[in-house]
Design a protein around this motif. Structure first.
Motif, PDB file in Angstrom:
ATOM      1  N   TYR A 110       2.784  23.594  23.957  1.00  0.00           N
ATOM      2  CA  TYR A 110       1.500  23.387  23.286  1.00  0.00           C
ATOM      3  C   TYR A 110       1.495  22.049  22.546  1.00  0.00           C
ATOM      4  O   TYR A 110       1.705  21.991  21.328  1.00  0.00           O
ATOM      5  N   PRO A 111       1.246  20.941  23.248  1.00  0.00           N
ATOM      6  CA  PRO A 111       1.183  19.650  22.555  1.00  0.00           C
ATOM      7  C   PRO A 111      -0.039  19.599  21.632  1.00  0.00           C
ATOM      8  O   PRO A 111      -1.096  20.138  21.957  1.00  0.00           O
ATOM      9  N   LEU A 112       0.134  18.960  20.481  1.00  0.00           N
ATOM     10  CA  LEU A 112      -0.931  18.916  19.473  1.00  0.00           C
ATOM     11  C   LEU A 112      -1.245  17.490  19.054  1.00  0.00           C
ATOM     12  O   LEU A 112      -0.352  16.658  18.953  1.00  0.00           O
ATOM     13  N   LYS A 113      -2.506  17.239  18.802  1.00  0.00           N
ATOM     14  CA  LYS A 113      -2.949  15.990  18.180  1.00  0.00           C
ATOM     15  C   LYS A 113      -3.924  16.376  17.088  1.00  0.00           C
ATOM     16  O   LYS A 113      -4.821  17.187  17.304  1.00  0.00           O
ATOM     17  N   ALA A 114      -3.722  15.772  15.923  1.00  0.00           N
ATOM     18  CA  ALA A 114      -4.593  16.086  14.799  1.00  0.00           C
ATOM     19  C   ALA A 114      -4.708  14.895  13.877  1.00  0.00           C
ATOM     20  O   ALA A 114      -3.876  13.990  13.889  1.00  0.00           O
ATOM     21  N   GLN A 115      -5.738  14.929  13.082  1.00  0.00           N
ATOM     22  CA  GLN A 115      -5.962  13.932  12.034  1.00  0.00           C
ATOM     23  C   GLN A 115      -5.774  14.650  10.712  1.00  0.00           C
ATOM     24  O   GLN A 115      -6.426  15.660  10.446  1.00  0.00           O
ATOM     25  N   LEU A 116      -4.838  14.179   9.890  1.00  0.00           N
ATOM     26  CA  LEU A 116      -4.645  14.729   8.559  1.00  0.00           C
ATOM     27  C   LEU A 116      -5.222  13.761   7.537  1.00  0.00           C
ATOM     28  O   LEU A 116      -5.005  12.554   7.637  1.00  0.00           O
ATOM     29  N   SER A 117      -5.932  14.293   6.582  1.00  0.00           N
ATOM     30  CA  SER A 117      -6.413  13.493   5.459  1.00  0.00           C
ATOM     31  C   SER A 117      -5.714  14.014   4.220  1.00  0.00           C
ATOM     32  O   SER A 117      -5.840  15.189   3.876  1.00  0.00           O
ATOM     33  N   ALA A 118      -4.950  13.144   3.588  1.00  0.00           N
ATOM     34  CA  ALA A 118      -4.203  13.526   2.399  1.00  0.00           C
ATOM     35  C   ALA A 118      -4.665  12.682   1.223  1.00  0.00           C
ATOM     36  O   ALA A 118      -4.903  11.488   1.361  1.00  0.00           O
ATOM     37  N   SER A 119      -4.790  13.330   0.078  1.00  0.00           N
ATOM     38  CA  SER A 119      -5.156  12.628  -1.155  1.00  0.00           C
ATOM     39  C   SER A 119      -4.044  12.816  -2.177  1.00  0.00           C
ATOM     40  O   SER A 119      -3.567  13.935  -2.389  1.00  0.00           O
ATOM     41  N   PHE A 120      -3.649  11.699  -2.790  1.00  0.00           N
ATOM     42  CA  PHE A 120      -2.605  11.694  -3.806  1.00  0.00           C
ATOM     43  C   PHE A 120      -3.168  11.090  -5.094  1.00  0.00           C
ATOM     44  O   PHE A 120      -4.104  10.302  -5.057  1.00  0.00           O
ATOM     45  N   GLU A 121      -2.561  11.471  -6.201  1.00  0.00           N
ATOM     46  CA  GLU A 121      -2.828  10.820  -7.478  1.00  0.00           C
ATOM     47  C   GLU A 121      -1.494  10.317  -8.008  1.00  0.00           C
ATOM     48  O   GLU A 121      -0.465  10.977  -7.828  1.00  0.00           O
ATOM     49  N   ALA A 122      -1.525   9.151  -8.636  1.00  0.00           N
ATOM     50  CA  ALA A 122      -0.281   8.569  -9.141  1.00  0.00           C
ATOM     51  C   ALA A 122      -0.568   7.673 -10.332  1.00  0.00           C
ATOM     52  O   ALA A 122      -1.705   7.275 -10.581  1.00  0.00           O
ATOM     53  N   LYS A 123       0.503   7.348 -11.038  1.00  0.00           N
ATOM     54  CA  LYS A 123       0.441   6.405 -12.155  1.00  0.00           C
ATOM     55  C   LYS A 123       0.960   5.060 -11.657  1.00  0.00           C
ATOM     56  O   LYS A 123       2.121   4.939 -11.291  1.00  0.00           O
ATOM     57  N   PRO A 124       0.119   4.036 -11.619  1.00  0.00           N
ATOM     58  CA  PRO A 124       0.609   2.721 -11.208  1.00  0.00           C
ATOM     59  C   PRO A 124       1.387   2.042 -12.339  1.00  0.00           C
ATOM     60  O   PRO A 124       1.118   2.286 -13.511  1.00  0.00           O
ATOM     61  N   TRP A 125       2.352   1.218 -11.952  1.00  0.00           N
ATOM     62  CA  TRP A 125       3.133   0.447 -12.931  1.00  0.00           C
ATOM     63  C   TRP A 125       3.425  -0.923 -12.353  1.00  0.00           C
ATOM     64  O   TRP A 125       3.441  -1.107 -11.137  1.00  0.00           O
ATOM     65  N   TYR A 126       3.640  -1.881 -13.233  1.00  0.00           N
ATOM     66  CA  TYR A 126       3.853  -3.270 -12.829  1.00  0.00           C
ATOM     67  C   TYR A 126       5.320  -3.639 -12.986  1.00  0.00           C
ATOM     68  O   TYR A 126       5.917  -3.436 -14.045  1.00  0.00           O
ATOM     69  N   ASP A 127       5.906  -4.193 -11.939  1.00  0.00           N
ATOM     70  CA  ASP A 127       7.289  -4.663 -11.951  1.00  0.00           C
ATOM     71  C   ASP A 127       7.265  -6.180 -12.146  1.00  0.00           C
ATOM     72  O   ASP A 127       6.867  -6.920 -11.249  1.00  0.00           O
ATOM     73  N   ASN A 128       7.686  -6.635 -13.317  1.00  0.00           N
ATOM     74  CA  ASN A 128       7.678  -8.074 -13.640  1.00  0.00           C
ATOM     75  C   ASN A 128       8.559  -8.885 -12.702  1.00  0.00           C
ATOM     76  O   ASN A 128       8.253 -10.032 -12.387  1.00  0.00           O
ATOM     77  N   ALA A 129       9.672  -8.313 -12.262  1.00  0.00           N
ATOM     78  CA  ALA A 129      10.622  -9.054 -11.425  1.00  0.00           C
ATOM     79  C   ALA A 129      10.049  -9.389 -10.054  1.00  0.00           C
ATOM     80  O   ALA A 129      10.290 -10.474  -9.527  1.00  0.00           O
ATOM     81  N   THR A 130       9.285  -8.452  -9.475  1.00  0.00           N
ATOM     82  CA  THR A 130       8.739  -8.676  -8.126  1.00  0.00           C
ATOM     83  C   THR A 130       7.251  -9.017  -8.139  1.00  0.00           C
ATOM     84  O   THR A 130       6.674  -9.248  -7.087  1.00  0.00           O
ATOM     85  N   HIS A 131       6.637  -8.999  -9.326  1.00  0.00           N
ATOM     86  CA  HIS A 131       5.198  -9.280  -9.482  1.00  0.00           C
ATOM     87  C   HIS A 131       4.374  -8.314  -8.640  1.00  0.00           C
ATOM     88  O   HIS A 131       3.391  -8.697  -8.012  1.00  0.00           O
ATOM     89  N   SER A 132       4.778  -7.043  -8.662  1.00  0.00           N
ATOM     90  CA  SER A 132       4.186  -6.030  -7.801  1.00  0.00           C
ATOM     91  C   SER A 132       3.737  -4.813  -8.590  1.00  0.00           C
ATOM     92  O   SER A 132       4.322  -4.475  -9.618  1.00  0.00           O
ATOM     93  N   VAL A 133       2.747  -4.132  -8.040  1.00  0.00           N
ATOM     94  CA  VAL A 133       2.282  -2.860  -8.583  1.00  0.00           C
ATOM     95  C   VAL A 133       2.829  -1.753  -7.682  1.00  0.00           C
ATOM     96  O   VAL A 133       2.669  -1.806  -6.465  1.00  0.00           O
ATOM     97  N   TYR A 134       3.495  -0.789  -8.304  1.00  0.00           N
ATOM     98  CA  TYR A 134       4.061   0.362  -7.600  1.00  0.00           C
ATOM     99  C   TYR A 134       3.433   1.641  -8.143  1.00  0.00           C
ATOM    100  O   TYR A 134       2.802   1.629  -9.194  1.00  0.00           O
ATOM    101  N   LEU A 135       3.652   2.734  -7.432  1.00  0.00           N
ATOM    102  CA  LEU A 135       3.167   4.041  -7.868  1.00  0.00           C
ATOM    103  C   LEU A 135       4.347   4.916  -8.270  1.00  0.00           C
ATOM    104  O   LEU A 135       5.411   4.848  -7.674  1.00  0.00           O
ATOM    105  N   ARG A 136       4.131   5.759  -9.274  1.00  0.00           N
ATOM    106  CA  ARG A 136       5.121   6.765  -9.645  1.00  0.00           C
ATOM    107  C   ARG A 136       4.386   8.058  -9.975  1.00  0.00           C
ATOM    108  O   ARG A 136       3.181   8.058 -10.174  1.00  0.00           O
ATOM    109  N   GLN A 137       5.147   9.134 -10.039  1.00  0.00           N
ATOM    110  CA  GLN A 137       4.595  10.467 -10.295  1.00  0.00           C
ATOM    111  C   GLN A 137       3.502  10.805  -9.279  1.00  0.00           C
ATOM    112  O   GLN A 137       2.444  11.307  -9.625  1.00  0.00           O
TER     113      GLN A 137
END
Length: 181
Positions: free
Chosen positions: A84-111
């Motif tokens: 039984y081969p399957l194909k599907a579309q999943l829609s996932a929603s997440f919530e997170a706390k963004p934080w800024y990393d000074n060393a890489t000048h990047s915004v990451y997510l946690r929690q």
């Protein structure tokens, strides 16, 4: 002439220094960055039995809840097997706390927390429910380990912002970079 140029530069520095204490990144800018920079695809198994997961689309909502970023991902899932081969579309929603990393000048997510998962077609939800936790763990790990936005230090304006950014704040519709004073 030299004195006029010096006074003009000094005046601009004072004016800009007094006005620029923050910079913001919109939801759309974050979505464009994620669409361009983040490519997520996982293949497991072989041609007879296996699974393939690929993110097709990512959307971002900022500040719907205090200091929270919502990330929705449309994911294509294909499960191959002889019965039984399957194909599907999943829609996932997440919530997170963004934080800024000074060393890489990047915004990451946690929690990162899974808020909702839906599948299309609906009747396939039971068939793929055993694979859903594994897919969500892949997505969670991927989204927590990759930056969701990086300041471009090759661009002189963003390089200056990268050096000056001290913290970030999530407000409705945008992510505000707070500068050192």
């Amino acid at each position: 002439m030299k004195k006029l140029t010096l006074n003009l530069c000094l005046g601009l520095t004072v004016l800009l220094g007094g006005c620029v204490t923050q910079y913001s990144i919109s939801e759309r800018e974050m979505e464009q960055y994620l669409s361009k920079e983040i490519h997520f695809e996982v293949k497991q198994g072989n041609q007879l039995i296996g699974a393939q997961v690929r993110i097709n689309d990512i959307s971002v909502r900022l500040g719907e809840k205090p200091d929270t970023m919502s990330v929705s991902a449309a994911t294509q899932v294909s499960i191959t097997n002889p019965i039984y081969p399957l194909k599907a579309q999943l829609s996932a929603s997440f919530e997170a706390k963004p934080w800024y990393d000074n060393a890489t000048h990047s915004v990451y997510l946690r929690q990162l927390e899974l808020v909702k998962v839906e599948s299309t077609p609906k009747d396939i939800e039971k068939a793929i429910s055993s694979a859903t936790p594994q897919v969500m763990n892949y997505l969670r790990h991927f989204l927590e380990s990759q930056p969701v936005y990086v300041l471009d230090t090759k661009d002189s304006n963003q390089a200056l912002m990268a050096k000056m950014t001290e913290s970030i704040q999530v407000v409705p519709g945008k992510l505000v970079l707070k500068f050192t004073k």
